[in-house]
Design an enzyme around this catalytic site. Sequence first.
Site, short mmCIF file in Angstrom:
data_model
loop_
_atom_site.label_atom_id
_atom_site.label_comp_id
_atom_site.label_asym_id
_atom_site.label_seq_id
_atom_site.Cartn_x
_atom_site.Cartn_y
_atom_site.Cartn_z
N HIS A 273 -8.57 -41.36 55.36
CA HIS A 273 -7.56 -42.40 55.50
C HIS A 273 -8.14 -43.80 55.41
CE1 HIS A 273 -3.98 -44.50 56.72
NE2 HIS A 273 -4.65 -45.06 57.70
N CYS A 274 -9.43 -43.98 55.74
CA CYS A 274 -9.96 -45.33 55.91
C CYS A 274 -10.53 -45.96 54.64
CB CYS A 274 -11.03 -45.33 57.01
SG CYS A 274 -10.38 -45.00 58.65
N ILE A 275 -11.58 -45.35 54.10
CA ILE A 275 -12.39 -46.03 53.09
C ILE A 275 -11.62 -46.29 51.79
CG2 ILE A 275 -14.54 -45.93 51.78
CD1 ILE A 275 -15.71 -44.28 54.05
N ILE A 277 -8.55 -47.00 51.52
CA ILE A 277 -7.36 -47.81 51.79
C ILE A 277 -7.68 -49.15 52.42
CG2 ILE A 277 -5.25 -47.88 53.21
CD1 ILE A 277 -5.01 -44.86 52.77
N ASP A 278 -8.49 -49.13 53.47
CA ASP A 278 -8.66 -50.33 54.30
C ASP A 278 -9.16 -51.56 53.54
OD1 ASP A 278 -7.83 -48.65 56.25
OD2 ASP A 278 -9.77 -48.44 57.22
#
Length: 443
Positions: A273-275, A277-278
């Site tokens: 979910h993080c890398i 998208i963020d």
Amino acid sequence: MSGNAGQGLLAAIAGRAARVGVIGLGYVGLPLAVAAAEAGFPVTGFDIDPGKIARLAAGSSYIDAVPSAALAAVRGRLSATGDFSRLADCQVIVICVPTPLDQQRAPDLSFVTDTTRTIAAHVRPGTLVVLESTTWPGTTEEVLAPILKTSGLVPGEDLFLAFSPEREDPGNAAFTTRTIPKVVAGTGAVAGDLAEAFYGAVVARVVRVHDTRTAEAVKITENIFRAVNIALVNELKLVYDAMGIDVWEVIEAAATKPFGFMPFYPGPGLGGHCIPIDPFYLTWKAREYEVPTRFIELAGEINTAMPHHVVARLREVVDAASGRGLKGGEILLVGVAYKKNVADMRESPAMKLMQLLEEAGAKVAFIDPHVPEIPPMREYGQYEKRTALDPAELAPGRFMAVLIATDHDGVDYAGLLELGCPVIDTRNAIARRGLPLTHVVKA
């Protein structure tokens, strides 16, 4: 600490009397809820998925990082519900909901804003609200605070707002929610004191920064750092492959330098979910300040292109081996989770590989010891409920090629080689296990 509400809440936290509400019982929220219960707090978990509520009520975990035995150990202190009116019973409320991108790669804060409106409808005086979802710097003050004011409570006086970014790493056995240092900040000194006190009771170390914008920037910087460095080695992979150099061997040798180098490894694309998208949360916000983010955007372009490169390389290998294209042939995709040894499917590049291969006319089967069936996803709904092959169904002559997308430990890699077809290895899984590379192409 000033103000009766703040003093009372601080005392309740110190005495483990404050009821903690965790909204969103996924990969971030459930481990936090269990850790808070282990620390002695009464905890109510909230989720809109009745399936999760039912499983937790039965004492059955659906998250690898939280064994069912851990749920049993906090039975009586941890409960789960879909009744959000029970937020009124909570003195500490932590928001752990997704922050995806929309189809135009702009931040989608709808989960955060909807959750905050729900909190505003039920919150009581003397409550600490903490956002853990990763977002752009300024979100806590600019988005959450105005919504919470609609409750009629005054932030900083009888309602306290803070930000503490989640740092979960699914599949990492070396670190748990309790042992990963927690960055915290409040919108004002009292909120900061309360957040520091709460997390200090739950985790081993708290790192306080001076405001929520800084805390938000900390998390987004961590993920941009990883995204940019992964893009760098992905680009190096393309360059070195053209030169006939094994990028994996280069990285392993470079990593022997005891200073000035940190190894990152290439892959078929970014997942989790993080890398993936963020970083785009910051590029979006930076436009407001008319500041370019060329480095971040270039890294995103490189990482997004990797599945296309892998499929192109696979096509070359198949053409060289059989003189035919992908149409009508069957490809065995090994691993559909986004990283090894977990069941997490969020943003998995394996799904993009599956889509590209099927668009090229290939049939795709998959094996994954952690994912027996593809779950509902925000994208790739066409693959929902597709089931993994039983390893007993793998037979020589069936597949045109094997594509290793995720290097789970629980895969029989020697057995893959015995299938007799080319193996496209995007994770260096075969070489790392000392197996022969006769039919293996690294991509």
